[in-house]
Enzyme design. Structure first.
Site, short mmCIF file in Angstrom:
data_model
loop_
_atom_site.label_atom_id
_atom_site.label_comp_id
_atom_site.label_asym_id
_atom_site.label_seq_id
_atom_site.Cartn_x
_atom_site.Cartn_y
_atom_site.Cartn_z
CG HIS A 1 -29.57 -40.52 17.73
ND1 HIS A 1 -29.80 -39.76 16.25
CD2 HIS A 1 -29.74 -41.86 17.79
CE1 HIS A 1 -30.28 -41.61 15.68
NE2 HIS A 1 -30.13 -42.18 17.25
CB CYS A 2 -34.47 -39.87 21.21
SG CYS A 2 -35.61 -40.40 22.01
N PRO A 3 -33.10 -42.44 20.97
CG PRO A 3 -32.10 -44.22 22.70
CD PRO A 3 -32.17 -42.51 21.86
#
Length: 287
Positions: A144-146
């Site tokens: 998961h990439c912010p």
């Protein structure tokens, strides 16, 4: 922990298709939204410095047109890739579909094992993992990439790879222009090489240099790890957890085509082209 909810004996697994990847998708996560906004603001800041500090005051019209066109093209492709990575369903499994009626409707063959995610109550496909931010199970979830406010998964990995590539290229181009502009200003009068005062010009260029160097290193590393992950057909989570390989091994070229589309073309480098992933991966484990 995954829970076994249906087991038969012998046979080949069926395929359960996920929801359409073309539907609008957006994660309402405060941290992710802030990071995505910061990303756009940093690109716009670079755009401002490149245009108004370096290119427009330049006496060389050809230099300004060529570098301005190239920089704007790369920045546009980077932001378009970011938008597609953020607003594309990464491969979310239908939530709450692990019901007795739905499982019976699958008409599973002997030898198939179906798993249930206890967090989102969905049938958990092979190679899917639950994301605590998206609150869904994501097919072939890498991480998961912010910065894109989304998971990187089966349906949007191409856009994430393009985003890291174009950001690295635009950062490298900005660094080259900063160096050339510093040399130009040292040789010429600082008051004539920019429409801003010399102190303001120096500060703006140093900030852009720092931003470009930081993002060049970060996105280059991310781009490299993503390409390696695609070629080895092993996601970041699978590498981290050292999960046992349950899927068929393919060549690097086949793995690249599975992410960017069949066959190879310039559309691989376009964030506006939706890749054809070919035959869908199976959802069930075979025992």
């Amino acid at each position: 922990m995954m829970l076994i909810i249906f087991i038969l004996l012998e046979g080949e697994p069926d395929v359960i298709t996920s929801s359409s990847a073309s539907a609008m998708w957006f994660i309402k996560d405060a941290c992710g939204i802030i990071c995505a906004i910061i990303t756009w603001l940093l690109v716009l800041y670079a755009e401002f410095v490149v245009l108004f500090v370096m290119l427009l005051p330049s006496k060389n019209l050809t230099y300004s047109i060529v570098n301005g066109s190239l920089f704007n093209a790369l920045a546009f492709l980077a932001l378009a890739s970011h938008l597609r990575a953020m607003c594309t369903d990464p491969g979310a499994v239908p939530k709450g579909n692990a019901t007795k009626e739905y499982i019976e409707s699958l008409q599973l063959k002997p030898g198939q094992v179906v798993y249930k995610c206890p967090k989102c109550c969905s049938i958990k496909p092979d190679r899917a993992h639950h994301c605590s931010v998206c609150k869904r199970c994501i097919r072939k979830m890498d991480h998961h990439c912010p910065w894109v406010n989304n998971c990187v998964g089966e349906n949007n990995q191409k856009y994430f790879v393009l985003f890291t590539m174009y950001i690295a290229l635009v950062s490298l181009h900005a660094l080259f222009m900063v160096v050339f502009h510093f040399l130009y200003c040292f040789e010429d009068d600082w008051t004539k090489c920019s429409s801003f005062s010399p102190p303001a010009t120096v500060i703006l260029l140093i900030l852009l240099c720092f931003e470009g160097l930081l993002f060049l290193i970060f996105t280059s590393v991310m781009f490299g790890t993503q390409v390696h992950s695609i070629c080895t057909d092993e996601t970041g989570i699978e590498q981290l957890k050292k999960e046992e390989r349950r899927w068929a091994k393919k060549t690097k070229w086949m793995n690249l085509r599975a992410v960017f589309g069949h066959p190879f073309s310039l559309l691989w480098f376009s964030p506006f082209s939706t890749p054809d992933h070919g035959k869908a991966e199976t959802y069930q484990y075979v025992v």
